[in-house]
Write a protein that holds these residues in place. Structure first.
Motif, PDB file in Angstrom:
ATOM      1  N   GLY A 199      61.711 111.579  11.460  1.00  0.00           N
ATOM      2  CA  GLY A 199      62.466 112.266  10.378  1.00  0.00           C
ATOM      3  C   GLY A 199      63.830 111.953   9.700  1.00  0.00           C
ATOM      4  O   GLY A 199      63.574 112.384   8.133  1.00  0.00           O
ATOM      5  N   PHE A 200      63.938 110.627   9.775  1.00  0.00           N
ATOM      6  CA  PHE A 200      64.687 109.969   8.816  1.00  0.00           C
ATOM      7  C   PHE A 200      63.550 109.747   7.521  1.00  0.00           C
ATOM      8  O   PHE A 200      64.234 110.017   6.860  1.00  0.00           O
ATOM      9  CB  PHE A 200      65.481 108.938   9.150  1.00  0.00           C
ATOM     10  CG  PHE A 200      66.241 107.966   8.730  1.00  0.00           C
ATOM     11  CD1 PHE A 200      66.987 108.899   8.463  1.00  0.00           C
ATOM     12  CD2 PHE A 200      66.182 106.387   8.228  1.00  0.00           C
ATOM     13  CE1 PHE A 200      68.318 108.368   7.161  1.00  0.00           C
ATOM     14  CE2 PHE A 200      67.393 105.882   7.881  1.00  0.00           C
ATOM     15  CZ  PHE A 200      67.964 107.138   7.288  1.00  0.00           C
ATOM     16  N   VAL A 201      63.176 108.744   7.941  1.00  0.00           N
ATOM     17  CA  VAL A 201      61.559 108.460   6.496  1.00  0.00           C
ATOM     18  C   VAL A 201      61.016 109.878   5.914  1.00  0.00           C
ATOM     19  O   VAL A 201      60.908 109.850   4.418  1.00  0.00           O
ATOM     20  CB  VAL A 201      60.525 107.920   7.471  1.00  0.00           C
ATOM     21  CG1 VAL A 201      59.514 107.809   6.011  1.00  0.00           C
ATOM     22  CG2 VAL A 201      60.923 106.668   7.835  1.00  0.00           C
ATOM     23  N   THR A 251      72.176 105.977  12.526  1.00  0.00           N
ATOM     24  CA  THR A 251      71.887 107.248  12.500  1.00  0.00           C
ATOM     25  C   THR A 251      71.825 107.502  14.028  1.00  0.00           C
ATOM     26  O   THR A 251      71.772 108.456  14.545  1.00  0.00           O
ATOM     27  CB  THR A 251      70.877 107.329  11.870  1.00  0.00           C
ATOM     28  OG1 THR A 251      71.706 107.127  10.779  1.00  0.00           O
ATOM     29  CG2 THR A 251      70.453 108.356  11.571  1.00  0.00           C
ATOM     30  N   GLY A 252      71.487 107.156  14.963  1.00  0.00           N
ATOM     31  CA  GLY A 252      70.457 107.258  16.203  1.00  0.00           C
ATOM     32  C   GLY A 252      70.976 107.437  17.223  1.00  0.00           C
ATOM     33  O   GLY A 252      71.709 107.880  18.041  1.00  0.00           O
ATOM     34  N   VAL A 253      71.972 106.503  17.132  1.00  0.00           N
ATOM     35  CA  VAL A 253      72.940 105.963  17.501  1.00  0.00           C
ATOM     36  C   VAL A 253      74.576 107.431  18.111  1.00  0.00           C
ATOM     37  O   VAL A 253      74.604 107.547  18.763  1.00  0.00           O
ATOM     38  CB  VAL A 253      73.996 104.799  17.613  1.00  0.00           C
ATOM     39  CG1 VAL A 253      75.365 104.805  18.776  1.00  0.00           C
ATOM     40  CG2 VAL A 253      74.147 103.762  18.012  1.00  0.00           C
ATOM     41  N   PHE A 257      72.695 109.985  18.914  1.00  0.00           N
ATOM     42  CA  PHE A 257      72.160 110.650  20.727  1.00  0.00           C
ATOM     43  C   PHE A 257      73.732 110.446  21.274  1.00  0.00           C
ATOM     44  O   PHE A 257      73.806 111.118  22.289  1.00  0.00           O
ATOM     45  CB  PHE A 257      71.216 109.278  21.603  1.00  0.00           C
ATOM     46  CG  PHE A 257      69.957 109.450  20.987  1.00  0.00           C
ATOM     47  CD1 PHE A 257      69.501 109.534  20.465  1.00  0.00           C
ATOM     48  CD2 PHE A 257      69.041 108.176  20.386  1.00  0.00           C
ATOM     49  CE1 PHE A 257      67.773 110.633  19.785  1.00  0.00           C
ATOM     50  CE2 PHE A 257      68.031 108.631  20.302  1.00  0.00           C
ATOM     51  CZ  PHE A 257      66.919 108.907  20.334  1.00  0.00           C
ATOM     52  N   ALA A 258      74.545 109.925  20.768  1.00  0.00           N
ATOM     53  CA  ALA A 258      76.138 110.550  21.502  1.00  0.00           C
ATOM     54  C   ALA A 258      76.233 111.557  21.498  1.00  0.00           C
ATOM     55  O   ALA A 258      76.866 112.219  22.285  1.00  0.00           O
ATOM     56  CB  ALA A 258      76.994 109.563  20.769  1.00  0.00           C
ATOM     57  N   LEU A 259      75.823 112.818  20.090  1.00  0.00           N
ATOM     58  CA  LEU A 259      76.154 113.949  20.206  1.00  0.00           C
ATOM     59  C   LEU A 259      75.712 114.797  20.629  1.00  0.00           C
ATOM     60  O   LEU A 259      76.055 116.279  21.983  1.00  0.00           O
ATOM     61  CB  LEU A 259      75.670 114.718  18.717  1.00  0.00           C
ATOM     62  CG  LEU A 259      76.957 113.579  17.501  1.00  0.00           C
ATOM     63  CD1 LEU A 259      76.222 114.896  15.944  1.00  0.00           C
ATOM     64  CD2 LEU A 259      78.308 114.754  18.347  1.00  0.00           C
ATOM     65  N   ILE A 260      74.253 114.233  21.284  1.00  0.00           N
ATOM     66  CA  ILE A 260      72.843 115.052  22.242  1.00  0.00           C
ATOM     67  C   ILE A 260      73.573 114.719  23.695  1.00  0.00           C
ATOM     68  O   ILE A 260      73.630 115.662  24.478  1.00  0.00           O
ATOM     69  CB  ILE A 260      72.075 115.142  21.596  1.00  0.00           C
ATOM     70  CG1 ILE A 260      71.389 114.887  20.257  1.00  0.00           C
ATOM     71  CG2 ILE A 260      70.996 115.426  22.985  1.00  0.00           C
ATOM     72  CD1 ILE A 260      70.114 114.463  19.986  1.00  0.00           C
ATOM     73  N   GLY A 261      74.136 113.979  24.117  1.00  0.00           N
ATOM     74  CA  GLY A 261      74.222 113.105  25.410  1.00  0.00           C
ATOM     75  C   GLY A 261      75.681 113.533  25.319  1.00  0.00           C
ATOM     76  O   GLY A 261      75.886 114.172  26.941  1.00  0.00           O
ATOM     77  N   GLN A 262      76.389 113.728  24.912  1.00  0.00           N
ATOM     78  CA  GLN A 262      78.279 114.071  25.544  1.00  0.00           C
ATOM     79  C   GLN A 262      78.506 114.580  24.564  1.00  0.00           C
ATOM     80  O   GLN A 262      79.788 115.397  25.328  1.00  0.00           O
ATOM     81  CB  GLN A 262      79.063 112.892  24.799  1.00  0.00           C
ATOM     82  CG  GLN A 262      78.587 111.147  25.413  1.00  0.00           C
ATOM     83  CD  GLN A 262      79.443 110.404  24.512  1.00  0.00           C
ATOM     84  OE1 GLN A 262      80.579 110.699  25.342  1.00  0.00           O
ATOM     85  NE2 GLN A 262      79.363 109.255  24.546  1.00  0.00           N
ATOM     86  N   GLY A 263      77.993 115.879  24.107  1.00  0.00           N
ATOM     87  CA  GLY A 263      78.677 116.860  23.314  1.00  0.00           C
ATOM     88  C   GLY A 263      78.888 116.909  22.174  1.00  0.00           C
ATOM     89  O   GLY A 263      79.867 116.473  21.899  1.00  0.00           O
ATOM     90  N   GLY A 301      83.172 111.562  11.499  1.00  0.00           N
ATOM     91  CA  GLY A 301      82.425 110.922  10.848  1.00  0.00           C
ATOM     92  C   GLY A 301      80.916 111.257   9.693  1.00  0.00           C
ATOM     93  O   GLY A 301      81.089 110.282   8.955  1.00  0.00           O
ATOM     94  N   LEU A 302      80.958 111.906  10.289  1.00  0.00           N
ATOM     95  CA  LEU A 302      79.344 112.516   9.176  1.00  0.00           C
ATOM     96  C   LEU A 302      79.418 113.038   8.158  1.00  0.00           C
ATOM     97  O   LEU A 302      79.758 113.280   7.176  1.00  0.00           O
ATOM     98  CB  LEU A 302      78.366 113.066   9.654  1.00  0.00           C
ATOM     99  CG  LEU A 302      77.560 112.435  11.372  1.00  0.00           C
ATOM    100  CD1 LEU A 302      77.436 113.512  12.526  1.00  0.00           C
ATOM    101  CD2 LEU A 302      76.561 111.373  10.380  1.00  0.00           C
TER     102      LEU A 302
END
Length: 244
Positions: A31-33, A62-64, A67-73, A85-86
């Motif tokens: 997706g990044f590519v 970017t992945g971190v 996945f932080a957003l997906i995992g922690q909400g 930050g984004l």
């Protein structure tokens, strides 16, 4: 880890973080590519120098974040920090809301595409709905306006994404430079070990024709495409037996 996720997102979090994390990482990388095919995005990424000097570090960051957003909400302390930050990083005149919406679509759609094509099973309707709920929540958190068609489900997001690509994919020097750096380093680290040595050709086998055209990438020879297909099928078959 997924316990912190709101109910609407839990199925997506389990899929990405627990059920098929490796496939999700490869899909996120693709997706990044994919964003390199949009000249405006490619110029921004190339201009920072990080994607050509340290593609693995940039993609890892970017992945971190994702996945932080997906995992922690999105509403967790870490989620709010990542969202802020984004917003701060992308608060610049050459990054429009439409470009941000396209990048977010790539980060949501492409991992699910890769899982459907190469995972040990397809994405379920529940997981797809949960992915859309996350996508819509992150879009709102970033202050992105609704797309003209309303994006009422993930299929509409993907349809909008394809239409956007048909209008905006184009060759650019920045896009080609980003692909050159990424295909030799980052994607090699994401691929199964037997394929890593052939990273550029293997990576090219995972690109569709419109993206290859935008990045100036030749279609790999048939033996390479066959090798990639067999390796991915073998891996999916092994995983399928382990989960049966």
């Amino acid at each position: 880890m997924t316990a912190a996720m709101p109910g609407a997102h839990q199925a997506y979090a389990r899929l990405v973080l627990e059920t098929m994390p490796e496939e999700s990482r490869v899909g996120l990388t693709l997706g990044f590519v994919r964003t390199f095919g949009i000249p405006e995005i490619a110029r921004v990424l190339h201009g920072t120098g990080r994607m050509t000097d340290d593609p693995r570090g940039r993609a890892k960051a970017t992945g971190v974040a994702m996945f932080a957003l997906i995992g922690q909400g999105l509403d967790s302390t870490e989620g709010r920090r990542v969202v802020e930050g984004l917003r701060r990083i992308h608060d610049r005149p050459d990054i429009t809301a439409e470009l941000m919406a396209y990048v977010l679509a790539c980060f949501t759609v492409c991992p699910l595409r890769f899982i459907d094509d190469h995972g040990h099973r397809a994405v379920t309707d529940e997981e797809r709905d949960a992915a859309y709920a996350f996508h819509r929540g992150l879009s709102d958190a970033l202050g992105l306006p609704d797309a003209p068609d309303g994006h009422q489900d993930l299929a509409r997001v993907e349809s909008w994404m394809r239409d956007y690509e048909s209008r905006h994919f184009a060759p650019s020097e920045a896009g080609r430079a980003l692909w050159e750096a990424t295909s030799k380093g980052l994607l090699a680290a994401r691929l199964p070990a037997p394929l890593a040595a052939l990273a550029p050709a293997v990576a090219a086998s995972l690109l569709d024709r419109p993206l290859r055209t935008a990045l100036g990438v030749r279609r790999p020879p048939a033996p390479v495409r066959i090798l990639v297909t067999r390796a991915l099928r073998s891996r999916a078959g092994t995983a399928r037996r382990q989960h049966s």
